[in-house]
Design an enzyme around this catalytic site. Sequence first.
Site, mmCIF file in Angstrom:
data_model
loop_
_atom_site.group_PDB
_atom_site.id
_atom_site.type_symbol
_atom_site.label_atom_id
_atom_site.label_comp_id
_atom_site.label_asym_id
_atom_site.label_seq_id
_atom_site.Cartn_x
_atom_site.Cartn_y
_atom_site.Cartn_z
ATOM 1 N N CYS A 1 22.270 69.058 8.915
ATOM 2 C CA CYS A 1 22.276 70.576 10.000
ATOM 3 C C CYS A 1 23.564 70.564 10.072
ATOM 4 O O CYS A 1 24.479 70.024 10.051
ATOM 5 C CB CYS A 1 22.195 70.163 12.037
ATOM 6 S SG CYS A 1 20.062 69.535 11.462
ATOM 7 N N ARG B 1 23.960 73.701 5.243
ATOM 8 C CA ARG B 1 23.519 72.381 4.824
ATOM 9 C C ARG B 1 22.801 72.386 5.840
ATOM 10 O O ARG B 1 21.494 70.688 6.037
ATOM 11 C CB ARG B 1 24.459 71.520 6.751
ATOM 12 C CG ARG B 1 26.303 71.544 5.904
ATOM 13 C CD ARG B 1 26.808 71.130 7.331
ATOM 14 N NE ARG B 1 26.686 70.243 8.093
ATOM 15 C CZ ARG B 1 27.230 68.788 7.235
ATOM 16 N NH1 ARG B 1 28.124 68.627 6.329
ATOM 17 N NH2 ARG B 1 26.104 67.411 7.631
ATOM 18 N N TRP C 1 18.218 72.548 9.881
ATOM 19 C CA TRP C 1 17.601 72.259 9.284
ATOM 20 C C TRP C 1 15.862 71.070 9.588
ATOM 21 O O TRP C 1 16.696 69.861 9.933
ATOM 22 C CB TRP C 1 18.071 71.606 7.514
ATOM 23 C CG TRP C 1 17.658 70.986 6.140
ATOM 24 C CD1 TRP C 1 17.612 71.794 4.911
ATOM 25 C CD2 TRP C 1 16.957 69.965 6.099
ATOM 26 N NE1 TRP C 1 16.832 71.263 4.294
ATOM 27 C CE2 TRP C 1 16.331 69.759 4.780
ATOM 28 C CE3 TRP C 1 16.812 68.238 6.688
ATOM 29 C CZ2 TRP C 1 15.220 68.931 4.357
ATOM 30 C CZ3 TRP C 1 16.004 67.538 6.125
ATOM 31 C CH2 TRP C 1 15.492 68.222 4.558
ATOM 32 N N ASN D 1 23.157 66.920 14.928
ATOM 33 C CA ASN D 1 23.333 66.390 13.412
ATOM 34 C C ASN D 1 22.482 65.242 13.497
ATOM 35 O O ASN D 1 23.145 64.543 14.063
ATOM 36 C CB ASN D 1 24.436 67.009 12.441
ATOM 37 C CG ASN D 1 24.648 66.915 11.386
ATOM 38 O OD1 ASN D 1 23.174 66.230 10.854
ATOM 39 N ND2 ASN D 1 25.437 66.531 10.669
ATOM 40 N N GLY D 2 21.275 64.937 13.133
ATOM 41 C CA GLY D 2 20.870 63.184 13.068
ATOM 42 C C GLY D 2 19.869 62.814 12.884
ATOM 43 O O GLY D 2 18.792 64.757 13.654
ATOM 44 N N GLU E 1 20.418 66.416 -15.771
ATOM 45 C CA GLU E 1 20.789 67.269 -14.402
ATOM 46 C C GLU E 1 20.568 68.125 -14.793
ATOM 47 O O GLU E 1 19.826 69.579 -13.745
ATOM 48 C CB GLU E 1 22.522 66.358 -15.149
ATOM 49 C CG GLU E 1 23.176 67.792 -14.213
ATOM 50 C CD GLU E 1 22.692 67.106 -12.704
ATOM 51 O OE1 GLU E 1 22.533 67.098 -11.873
ATOM 52 O OE2 GLU E 1 23.643 69.279 -11.917
ATOM 53 N N LYS F 1 19.083 71.005 -12.256
ATOM 54 C CA LYS F 1 19.686 71.990 -12.303
ATOM 55 C C LYS F 1 17.585 73.393 -11.755
ATOM 56 O O LYS F 1 18.241 73.803 -10.942
ATOM 57 C CB LYS F 1 20.533 72.589 -13.008
ATOM 58 C CG LYS F 1 21.736 72.267 -12.796
ATOM 59 C CD LYS F 1 22.577 72.800 -11.392
ATOM 60 C CE LYS F 1 22.331 71.200 -9.897
ATOM 61 N NZ LYS F 1 22.673 69.970 -9.976
ATOM 62 N N GLU G 1 15.689 72.900 -8.733
ATOM 63 C CA GLU G 1 16.362 73.285 -7.402
ATOM 64 C C GLU G 1 15.951 74.289 -7.530
ATOM 65 O O GLU G 1 16.508 75.088 -5.929
ATOM 66 C CB GLU G 1 18.163 72.286 -8.121
ATOM 67 C CG GLU G 1 17.821 71.091 -7.229
ATOM 68 C CD GLU G 1 19.099 70.204 -6.922
ATOM 69 O OE1 GLU G 1 20.073 70.719 -6.660
ATOM 70 O OE2 GLU G 1 20.246 71.037 -8.043
ATOM 71 N N HIS H 1 6.763 58.496 -26.112
ATOM 72 C CA HIS H 1 4.995 57.554 -24.855
ATOM 73 C C HIS H 1 5.046 58.619 -24.294
ATOM 74 O O HIS H 1 4.640 58.079 -22.909
ATOM 75 C CB HIS H 1 6.287 56.618 -24.599
ATOM 76 C CG HIS H 1 7.205 55.612 -25.888
ATOM 77 N ND1 HIS H 1 6.330 55.244 -26.430
ATOM 78 C CD2 HIS H 1 8.239 55.523 -25.808
ATOM 79 C CE1 HIS H 1 7.156 54.445 -27.604
ATOM 80 N NE2 HIS H 1 8.645 54.698 -27.186
ATOM 81 N N LYS I 1 22.622 70.521 1.299
ATOM 82 C CA LYS I 1 23.883 70.282 0.545
ATOM 83 C C LYS I 1 24.239 69.008 0.852
ATOM 84 O O LYS I 1 24.003 67.642 -0.280
ATOM 85 C CB LYS I 1 25.390 71.270 0.856
ATOM 86 C CG LYS I 1 26.260 71.470 -0.044
ATOM 87 C CD LYS I 1 26.355 71.307 -1.040
ATOM 88 C CE LYS I 1 27.422 70.704 -1.908
ATOM 89 N NZ LYS I 1 27.250 71.207 -3.456
HETATM 90 C C1 G6P Z 1 21.691 66.584 -2.116
HETATM 91 C C2 G6P Z 1 22.442 67.587 -3.029
HETATM 92 C C3 G6P Z 1 22.453 67.497 -4.558
HETATM 93 C C4 G6P Z 1 23.821 66.127 -3.887
HETATM 94 C C5 G6P Z 1 23.018 64.901 -3.120
HETATM 95 C C6 G6P Z 1 24.299 64.463 -3.249
HETATM 96 O O1 G6P Z 1 20.526 66.488 -2.846
HETATM 97 O O2 G6P Z 1 21.628 69.128 -2.511
HETATM 98 O O3 G6P Z 1 23.560 68.558 -4.494
HETATM 99 O O4 G6P Z 1 23.690 65.852 -5.446
HETATM 100 O O5 G6P Z 1 22.791 66.147 -2.348
HETATM 101 O O6 G6P Z 1 24.887 64.800 -2.277
HETATM 102 P P1 G6P Z 1 26.670 64.255 -2.051
HETATM 103 O O7 G6P Z 1 26.658 64.673 -1.384
HETATM 104 O O8 G6P Z 1 26.280 62.498 -1.632
HETATM 105 O O9 G6P Z 1 27.128 63.895 -3.684
#
Ligand code: G6P
Length: 608
Positions: free
Chosen positions: A2, A27, A74, A100-101, A481, A485, A488, A504, A603
């Site tokens: 949050c 966030r 969130w 937050n937490g 990755e 992307k 996501e 496989h 994020k």
């Molecule tokens: C979340 C974000 C990702 C990020 C991951 C790790 O899932 O949506 O984009 O890669 O956290 O975050 P960090 O801040 O530890 O790189």
Amino acid sequence: MCGIVCYVGKKKAQPILIEGLKRLEYRGYDSAGLAVQNGDHVDYFRAVGRIVELEKKIHDHDITGSSGIAHTRWATHGEPTEENAHPHTDQEKNVFVIHNGIIENYQILKSKLQKNGVRFSSDTDTEVLAHLISKYFDGDLCEAVRKTMSKVEGTFGIAVIHRNKPGQIVVARRGSPLIIGVGKDGNFAASDISAMVRYTNKVVHLNDNELATITEDGFTISTAQAIAVQRDAETVEWAPEDAELNGFPHFMLKEIFEQPETLRNAMRGRLEQGEGVPRLGGIMPVWDTLKECRHIVIVACGTSYFAGCVGRYIFEKLTEIDIEVELASEFRYRKLNFPHNTYIIAMSQSGETADTLAAIREARRKGAKLLGIVNVVGSSISRETDAGVYNHAGPEIGVASTKIFISQLTILTLLALLLGRHQNLSLTEGVEAIRALEVLPEQVQTILSEANHIQAIAEKYYHYNNWLFLGRKYCYPIAMEGALKLKEISYIHAEGYAAGEMKHGPIALINPDMPTVAIAPKDSMYDKMINNIQEIKSRKGLVIAIGTEGDEQLKEMVDDFIGIPPTLDILNPILAVVPCQLIAYYCARFLNRDIDKPRNLAKSVTVE
Ligand code: G6P
């Protein structure tokens, strides 16, 4: 997960809080709320949805107070409803809390309070905080928060106001980020510098188990044991425009296009061609032990984890070090048995990811030494590691990480090069790597100049529901990755696979309705990749290849081709990921997705 922003000063608080919330929306963004105090009057609003919903709600109200707290949520406990949105209050609506937490023992605390007649009005864990603070308040808000802290287990960054304490905000932290901002016309607190960067770049980091009382004139910090703490403000380098769109439709696109500069920032002052040895000042305090180290474990989550996976191949190529990469969420539960002089590298954009933090704490307990590769200066991971390297990439706002990924790859390369040059790596190889690193920014620029071509490819394929991404060795993590992307931000199902594993399993999926993105630069794995691509084509699969520019053989074989400039094998991932980012971005755009704030994601994941 949050976002918290607070202000107390001379100005009207409401516009400052709303603006701060908008900057923190990445966030978490399922509901929002604020409480603004004017004498003993508190204006209090909450709304489900984005910050604009909260704005609509307060539109017709004249909120004049110059002190307040605000939150974007969130959901972890309780649905995203108005009742569950923050701030939460006690029954008399004297105490207003944002959090937050996660309060882990909230059920026990809630039952006890309910037995004593307290009525709850939400399903959240946070509400217990409001009732406890109210119970312990006897005129001293900071003391009431301190007592509450002693009763709760779990993680929190909280901010609290009390109707009888105008002009005072109490904040506290255990495990969730919280910083104080020292401004000209007032002071701030927030989960992240981006919420207040327009007003101040002077910040004070709260440590775990510390509280602070913030007023218009200043702040005082103390520990959970009521010991006063003196801490000076630090100056951060981020400029306000770093958090603006600057004409781009989305932060993600802006951040993709910033990547040449991101690379320059990651390398600035760190490249030394003469000896082929990079300079990394941040690790010098531990250099004597680090240079002897023969075992490294990289721990990270999400995109940072995939960067670590590329790092494994880079370290294997450049050093004599035995290297592992682990998802932080798994690593923290393993039975750890490190060889002597093991270094753990925690890699994290935010520096606050709960699993990564927990992983390094566990590793520390077992005697490992800790390095951080972190973007956010002063974040928890940067402070809990023995030494480290900053990305210096500025804020990354788009939830889907892009520029930090290539920055992480660059820093891992510099670190491997530095260690390798003190091991068996020759001067020639060192110089060659540095020369190749130096031209990367222009090479990324070249790929970006092809964005229209990539957009046209996305237009052709975005309606397919299932995608495969394939790569080998250095580019295997790029396949993962690239798939991450795409899923996501476009919500298209995509899988990233090691191309050698295709036979496989995934090959069973190949048909004319399944596009495969094959990452096949001219590296040591090229011939094998060509074989895999042929296997797909002979089953009538669609192939979009990312290959080395001018590779006519590959171009002929596939349905669509995206060229990347030639570079060293170890650096191909930095170039190859850029088309993957753009494919994901444009597909999401054609599908009209909420690109910077994809559903259910956040994020910064500060809960387990
Ligand atoms: C979340 C974000 C990702 C990020 C991951 C790790 O899932 O949506 O984009 O890669 O956290 O975050 P960090 O801040 O530890 O790189």
